[in-house]
Design a protein around this motif. Structure first.
Motif, short mmCIF file in Angstrom:
data_model
loop_
_atom_site.label_atom_id
_atom_site.label_comp_id
_atom_site.label_asym_id
_atom_site.label_seq_id
_atom_site.Cartn_x
_atom_site.Cartn_y
_atom_site.Cartn_z
N SER A 95 1.07 -1.16 -0.23
CA SER A 95 -0.22 0.23 -0.29
C SER A 95 1.29 0.87 -0.38
CB SER A 95 -0.90 0.00 0.91
OG SER A 95 -1.71 1.39 1.56
N CYS A 111 0.42 4.24 0.94
CA CYS A 111 0.23 5.23 2.36
C CYS A 111 1.38 4.22 3.45
CB CYS A 111 -0.79 4.65 2.72
SG CYS A 111 -2.27 6.16 1.78
N SER A 135 4.46 5.41 2.94
CA SER A 135 4.91 6.20 3.24
C SER A 135 5.53 6.30 4.05
CB SER A 135 3.91 7.77 2.80
OG SER A 135 4.12 8.58 2.77
N LYS A 136 4.84 5.87 4.84
CA LYS A 136 5.21 5.70 6.49
C LYS A 136 6.66 4.99 6.92
CE LYS A 136 0.69 6.29 8.58
NZ LYS A 136 -0.58 5.81 9.27
N LYS A 195 6.72 13.19 8.22
CA LYS A 195 6.09 12.63 8.98
C LYS A 195 5.26 12.56 8.12
CE LYS A 195 4.34 10.92 12.78
NZ LYS A 195 3.85 11.11 14.18
N PRO A 196 4.34 11.22 7.58
CA PRO A 196 3.00 10.99 7.04
C PRO A 196 2.05 11.78 7.16
CG PRO A 196 4.90 9.20 6.70
CD PRO A 196 5.37 9.89 7.53
N ASP A 197 0.89 11.86 7.52
CA ASP A 197 0.48 12.19 7.99
C ASP A 197 -1.54 11.79 7.66
OD1 ASP A 197 -0.60 13.45 5.70
OD2 ASP A 197 -0.83 15.65 6.91
N ASN A 198 -1.23 10.48 6.62
CA ASN A 198 -2.08 9.97 6.71
C ASN A 198 -2.49 8.78 7.78
OD1 ASN A 198 -1.40 7.11 6.20
ND2 ASN A 198 0.74 7.69 5.13
N ILE A 199 -3.40 8.44 8.08
CA ILE A 199 -4.36 7.67 8.68
C ILE A 199 -4.40 5.71 8.58
CG2 ILE A 199 -5.29 9.32 10.24
CD1 ILE A 199 -8.01 8.33 8.52
N LYS A 200 -3.84 5.45 7.27
CA LYS A 200 -3.77 3.62 7.24
C LYS A 200 -3.27 3.56 8.14
CE LYS A 200 -4.01 0.80 3.95
NZ LYS A 200 -5.11 0.73 2.99
N CYS A 239 -2.34 -0.91 9.57
CA CYS A 239 -2.15 -2.47 8.68
C CYS A 239 -1.95 -3.01 10.62
CB CYS A 239 -1.11 -2.10 7.31
SG CYS A 239 0.54 -2.54 8.40
N ASN A 268 -0.92 5.76 16.21
CA ASN A 268 -0.57 6.87 16.63
C ASN A 268 -0.70 6.81 18.17
OD1 ASN A 268 -0.56 7.94 13.97
ND2 ASN A 268 -3.05 7.71 13.99
#
Length: 74
Positions: free
Chosen positions: A12, A14, A17-18, A29-34, A36, A73
């Motif tokens: 994925s 997202c 990126s993390k 720092k990525p700010d998506n909320i994906k 896994c 998070n």
């Protein structure tokens, strides 16, 4: 497109990126909320580390330990 080393399926974007942030390949720092699973995270870390030829185990272990911070998070 980034692929898992063992299955050649796409990781994925997202999560990639993390993972790149966790491996210090990017500074923002990525700010998506994906979300896994921990297993997915570990496989993604190892695959991206392999792709970018990161052979330092301490970097990989440190990236794996960032799971709670980046995915849950906490």
């Amino acid at each position: 497109m980034n692929l898992f080393s063992d299955t050649q399926k796409q990781i994925s974007p997202c999560i990639v990126s993390k993972v790149k942030f966790a491996l210090n390949l990017k500074s923002d720092k990525p700010d998506n909320i994906k979300f896994c699973s921990k297993n997915y995270w570990v496989l993604a870390i190892k695959s991206i580390a392999n792709e970018y030829k990161i052979n330092d185990d301490s970097i990989v272990v440190s990236a794996i330990e960032k799971y709670d911070m980046l995915i849950n998070n906490i």
